[in-house]
Design an enzyme around this catalytic site. Sequence first.
Site, PDB file in Angstrom:
ATOM      1  CG  ASP A 139     -29.068 -37.655  -2.172  1.00 45.98           C
ATOM      2  OD1 ASP A 139     -28.864 -38.884  -2.172  1.00 45.98           O
ATOM      3  OD2 ASP A 139     -28.407 -36.845  -1.508  1.00 45.98           O
ATOM      4  CG  ASP A 158     -28.891 -41.952   1.362  1.00 43.92           C
ATOM      5  OD1 ASP A 158     -27.700 -42.280   1.499  1.00 43.92           O
ATOM      6  OD2 ASP A 158     -29.249 -40.942   0.731  1.00 43.92           O
TER       7      ASP A 158
END
Length: 205
Positions: A139, A158
């Site tokens: 991330d 995401d």
Amino acid sequence: MTAAPSAEPGRSEPGGGKPRPRAVAILAGVALVALLADLVTKHLALAALTDREPVRLLGGLVYLSLTRNSGAAWSIGSDHTWIFPLITIGVVGWIVWMALRLRSLPWAISLGLVLGGALGNLVDRIFRAPSPFHGHVVDMISLFDPYGQVWPVFNLADSSLVCGVLLAVLLELTGRQRDGRRAGRNGDTSDADVTTTTADQRERA
């Protein structure tokens, strides 16, 4: 006596069981673009942000902050990483099954976004450290705070998943069906994606 109008050659009836090739192609194309974008941004993040302080952008609205997440949002389920690949494989299988009857272009975009996002994170789970099916997701995007204190740090996969799900909710609320029909207020359905020609409407004695 009036006979029912015949369908155009090479085209199945609205709401039929056969998928619409264009819808399936759009689903696959959107999924591929989302997957490649996610893989590229993760590669760039690893190359540019490893062992570096978060990068502040847009006056602090966005930070680029490299993290590795073993769980879901807010590190939920971090001790059970193995379950996330299984869930993702189930989602991918469901989308493939849905594609067998898919005739709606908006639904193709929605499912393509979900598929691409799911595959992006599945690649991390399977191929990244520490081990297969226990890999940590890369991330790098944090909102309002450099360390995800306001909103969980996320990636393009995401974002793709969230956009796909939101679009699916909107389509459901507006009555758009995956087989190309639109549900009316009284529960009736009509074909939303196929335009009927004058020739198809002629009555035959």
